[in-house]
Motif scaffolding. Structure first.
Motif, PDB file in Angstrom:
ATOM      1  N   ILE A 112      35.013 134.065 100.228  1.00 14.02           N
ATOM      2  CA  ILE A 112      34.136 134.841 101.116  1.00 14.02           C
ATOM      3  C   ILE A 112      33.024 133.972 101.680  1.00 14.02           C
ATOM      4  O   ILE A 112      32.712 134.025 102.877  1.00 14.02           O
ATOM      5  N   VAL A 113      32.409 133.166 100.821  1.00 16.80           N
ATOM      6  CA  VAL A 113      31.319 132.292 101.267  1.00 16.80           C
ATOM      7  C   VAL A 113      31.821 131.301 102.311  1.00 16.80           C
ATOM      8  O   VAL A 113      31.178 131.081 103.346  1.00 16.80           O
ATOM      9  N   LEU A 114      32.970 130.719 102.058  1.00 16.34           N
ATOM     10  CA  LEU A 114      33.499 129.707 102.976  1.00 16.34           C
ATOM     11  C   LEU A 114      33.868 130.317 104.327  1.00 16.34           C
ATOM     12  O   LEU A 114      33.518 129.776 105.386  1.00 16.34           O
ATOM     13  N   LEU A 115      34.560 131.452 104.307  1.00 19.57           N
ATOM     14  CA  LEU A 115      34.937 132.100 105.565  1.00 19.57           C
ATOM     15  C   LEU A 115      33.708 132.548 106.348  1.00 19.57           C
ATOM     16  O   LEU A 115      33.656 132.421 107.578  1.00 19.57           O
ATOM     17  N   LYS A 116      32.713 133.061 105.633  1.00 16.88           N
ATOM     18  CA  LYS A 116      31.489 133.495 106.302  1.00 16.88           C
ATOM     19  C   LYS A 116      30.728 132.308 106.881  1.00 16.88           C
ATOM     20  O   LYS A 116      30.223 132.368 108.017  1.00 16.88           O
ATOM     21  N   ALA A 117      30.625 131.233 106.115  1.00 15.01           N
ATOM     22  CA  ALA A 117      29.896 130.054 106.585  1.00 15.01           C
ATOM     23  C   ALA A 117      30.545 129.465 107.829  1.00 15.01           C
ATOM     24  O   ALA A 117      29.861 129.124 108.807  1.00 15.01           O
ATOM     25  N   ILE A 118      31.877 129.376 107.831  1.00 17.25           N
ATOM     26  CA  ILE A 118      32.578 128.839 108.997  1.00 17.25           C
ATOM     27  C   ILE A 118      32.383 129.751 110.206  1.00 17.25           C
ATOM     28  O   ILE A 118      32.107 129.291 111.323  1.00 17.25           O
ATOM     29  N   GLY A 119      32.512 131.061 109.991  1.00 14.76           N
ATOM     30  CA  GLY A 119      32.346 131.997 111.096  1.00 14.76           C
ATOM     31  C   GLY A 119      30.944 131.988 111.662  1.00 14.76           C
ATOM     32  O   GLY A 119      30.752 132.029 112.885  1.00 14.76           O
ATOM     33  N   SER A 120      29.949 131.921 110.790  1.00 12.32           N
ATOM     34  CA  SER A 120      28.558 131.918 111.247  1.00 12.32           C
ATOM     35  C   SER A 120      28.215 130.603 111.936  1.00 12.32           C
ATOM     36  O   SER A 120      27.523 130.587 112.963  1.00 12.32           O
ATOM     37  N   TRP A 121      28.680 129.503 111.402  1.00 10.63           N
ATOM     38  CA  TRP A 121      28.394 128.187 111.987  1.00 10.63           C
ATOM     39  C   TRP A 121      29.003 128.051 113.377  1.00 10.63           C
ATOM     40  O   TRP A 121      28.406 127.446 114.270  1.00 10.63           O
ATOM     41  N   ASN A 122      30.197 128.630 113.573  1.00 12.14           N
ATOM     42  CA  ASN A 122      30.903 128.492 114.853  1.00 12.14           C
ATOM     43  C   ASN A 122      30.637 129.639 115.824  1.00 12.14           C
ATOM     44  O   ASN A 122      31.213 129.649 116.915  1.00 12.14           O
TER      45      ASN A 122
ATOM     46  N   ALA B 254      32.396 114.764 122.017  1.00 14.14           N
ATOM     47  CA  ALA B 254      31.634 114.081 120.968  1.00 14.14           C
ATOM     48  C   ALA B 254      30.726 115.069 120.241  1.00 14.14           C
ATOM     49  O   ALA B 254      30.649 115.069 119.003  1.00 14.14           O
ATOM     50  N   ALA B 255      30.042 115.919 121.002  1.00 14.66           N
ATOM     51  CA  ALA B 255      29.178 116.922 120.383  1.00 14.66           C
ATOM     52  C   ALA B 255      30.002 117.925 119.586  1.00 14.66           C
ATOM     53  O   ALA B 255      29.602 118.339 118.487  1.00 14.66           O
ATOM     54  N   SER B 256      31.149 118.338 120.097  1.00 15.44           N
ATOM     55  CA  SER B 256      32.012 119.280 119.382  1.00 15.44           C
ATOM     56  C   SER B 256      32.508 118.697 118.069  1.00 15.44           C
ATOM     57  O   SER B 256      32.578 119.393 117.060  1.00 15.44           O
ATOM     58  N   THR B 257      32.841 117.407 118.083  1.00 19.63           N
ATOM     59  CA  THR B 257      33.287 116.750 116.854  1.00 19.63           C
ATOM     60  C   THR B 257      32.192 116.757 115.802  1.00 19.63           C
ATOM     61  O   THR B 257      32.440 117.039 114.624  1.00 19.63           O
ATOM     62  N   MET B 258      30.969 116.453 116.219  1.00 21.80           N
ATOM     63  CA  MET B 258      29.850 116.454 115.274  1.00 21.80           C
ATOM     64  C   MET B 258      29.589 117.848 114.706  1.00 21.80           C
ATOM     65  O   MET B 258      29.205 118.002 113.548  1.00 21.80           O
ATOM     66  N   ILE B 259      29.813 118.872 115.523  1.00 24.65           N
ATOM     67  CA  ILE B 259      29.533 120.241 115.087  1.00 24.65           C
ATOM     68  C   ILE B 259      30.562 120.732 114.075  1.00 24.65           C
ATOM     69  O   ILE B 259      30.209 121.348 113.063  1.00 24.65           O
ATOM     70  N   ILE B 260      31.836 120.481 114.335  1.00 24.71           N
ATOM     71  CA  ILE B 260      32.865 121.032 113.451  1.00 24.71           C
ATOM     72  C   ILE B 260      33.122 120.166 112.227  1.00 24.71           C
ATOM     73  O   ILE B 260      33.720 120.648 111.260  1.00 24.71           O
ATOM     74  N   LEU B 261      32.667 118.917 112.224  1.00 24.61           N
ATOM     75  CA  LEU B 261      32.940 118.031 111.095  1.00 24.61           C
ATOM     76  C   LEU B 261      32.427 118.574 109.762  1.00 24.61           C
ATOM     77  O   LEU B 261      33.159 118.528 108.757  1.00 24.61           O
ATOM     78  N   PRO B 262      31.192 119.119 109.680  1.00 24.15           N
ATOM     79  CA  PRO B 262      30.733 119.653 108.382  1.00 24.15           C
ATOM     80  C   PRO B 262      31.617 120.775 107.852  1.00 24.15           C
ATOM     81  O   PRO B 262      31.884 120.851 106.644  1.00 24.15           O
ATOM     82  N   MET B 263      32.097 121.646 108.738  1.00 21.31           N
ATOM     83  CA  MET B 263      32.945 122.757 108.295  1.00 21.31           C
ATOM     84  C   MET B 263      34.324 122.272 107.858  1.00 21.31           C
ATOM     85  O   MET B 263      34.919 122.823 106.928  1.00 21.31           O
ATOM     86  N   ILE B 264      34.838 121.231 108.523  1.00 22.07           N
ATOM     87  CA  ILE B 264      36.134 120.678 108.116  1.00 22.07           C
ATOM     88  C   ILE B 264      36.033 120.074 106.725  1.00 22.07           C
ATOM     89  O   ILE B 264      36.904 120.277 105.862  1.00 22.07           O
ATOM     90  N   ILE B 265      34.958 119.320 106.478  1.00 27.51           N
ATOM     91  CA  ILE B 265      34.752 118.720 105.156  1.00 27.51           C
ATOM     92  C   ILE B 265      34.606 119.805 104.098  1.00 27.51           C
ATOM     93  O   ILE B 265      35.196 119.740 103.005  1.00 27.51           O
ATOM     94  N   LEU B 266      33.822 120.848 104.415  1.00 31.79           N
ATOM     95  CA  LEU B 266      33.626 121.948 103.472  1.00 31.79           C
ATOM     96  C   LEU B 266      34.934 122.651 103.167  1.00 31.79           C
ATOM     97  O   LEU B 266      35.219 122.993 102.016  1.00 31.79           O
ATOM     98  N   TYR B 267      35.748 122.851 104.187  1.00 29.97           N
ATOM     99  CA  TYR B 267      37.024 123.543 103.987  1.00 29.97           C
ATOM    100  C   TYR B 267      37.964 122.726 103.097  1.00 29.97           C
ATOM    101  O   TYR B 267      38.571 123.267 102.173  1.00 29.97           O
ATOM    102  N   PHE B 268      38.090 121.438 103.352  1.00 27.37           N
ATOM    103  CA  PHE B 268      39.003 120.625 102.564  1.00 27.37           C
ATOM    104  C   PHE B 268      38.531 120.503 101.108  1.00 27.37           C
ATOM    105  O   PHE B 268      39.350 120.360 100.194  1.00 27.37           O
ATOM    106  N   CYS B 269      37.229 120.580 100.894  1.00 30.02           N
ATOM    107  CA  CYS B 269      36.713 120.515  99.525  1.00 30.02           C
ATOM    108  C   CYS B 269      36.983 121.802  98.746  1.00 30.02           C
ATOM    109  O   CYS B 269      37.133 121.767  97.519  1.00 30.02           O
TER     110      CYS B 269
END
Length: 274
Positions: free
Chosen positions: A196-206, A243-258
């Protein structure tokens, strides 16, 4: 034996093709982010740039107040995620373990609201927040998203899979509902809660549409809204936008894979009992 091997190989082939189709847009976004302006619009497309333009990231960061956008995104994501987590835990426990008049009917009504498209509620929600004077403030970005019916449903299903005998044993030991929830149910539901935390964090961040509507000043905008800075009357700087899009989604990709194993475990166990 050969049929089983063929079926297994076919399944793997389909999964590989699906993975490539899913990863291709991300790969193209990254490749575009390190291209020169001329290579971006070349046909046929250039997959490997002649010169990697890493300075695109620095230029993209400086084109708008992305430091402020990042702070806003972190504040909104953290507070809305914590708020949803609290409301989800309390509501899921009430609908799964507590008995009160109209519980099932109320839960069915709440599930029915999931069929209402979010776009239908944009105008009523905006008018409500405008009357409260919350437009262009953190309240408008956070408070409307402190509860999620889907999260309540997911955690309720997980709670239903926990043996009822634990509740009986806790009551014999003098444990009330609140203590039983936080000392027994919540630790056992760790996979579902992390999901729940991960799905919410990704949705809120994006999130893009809602922050775009309820914010008016640059000081209150979040990262996805900040991407509009690369669209001008002269056109779109695609290499800087990527470039800006890559920087924005990178934290969520790392969080998801972890934490991806918790998503699989949480969703799988939530379906044990309906």
């Amino acid at each position: 034996m050969q049929r089983a091997a063929f079926s297994k190989g076919f399944i793997y082939l389909v999964l590989i093709i699906g993975s490539v189709c899913m990863l291709l847009p991300f790969a193209w976004m990254f490749i575009t982010s390190i291209k020169s302006p001329g290579e971006v619009m070349m046909m046929p497309p250039v997959w490997i740039p002649e010169d990697f333009k890493w300075e695109n990231y620095k230029e993209a960061w400086s084109m708008a107040p992305f430091a402020r956008y990042t702070i806003n995104s972190i504040i909104v994501t953290v507070l809305s995620t914590l708020g949803e987590l609290v409301t989800t835990i309390l509501a899921a426990y009430a609908f799964s373990r507590m008995h009160f008049y109209g519980r099932d009917i109320l839960f069915s009504i709440l599930l029915g609201t999931m069929m209402v498209p979010g776009e239908v509620l944009l105008i009523p929600n905006y008018v409500t927040l405008s009357n409260l004077g919350w437009i262009d403030q953190y309240q408008a970005l956070i408070i409307p998203w402190l509860a999620s019916i889907f999260s309540i449903f997911l955690l309720r299903q997980f709670f239903l899979g926990i043996p009822q005998e634990l509740s009986y044993a806790a009551k014999i030991d003098g444990c009330n509902n609140f203590r039983f929830l936080w000392t027994i149910m919540v630790p056992l539901a760790k996979p579902a809660l992390i999901t729940i935390v991960l799905l919410k964090a990704i949705g809120s961040w994006n999130s893009f549409l809602w922050p775009l509507i309820v914010t008016q000043s640059k000081e209150m905008r979040t990262l996805p809204v900040g991407l509009t800075s690369f669209s001008t009357e002269a056109g779109i700087n695609y290499e800087l936008l990527m470039a800006a899009s890559t920087m924005i989604i990178l934290p969520m990709i790392i969080l998801y894979f972890c934490l991806q194993r918790y998503i699989i475990e949480g969703v799988a166990k939530a379906g044990i009992k309906g």
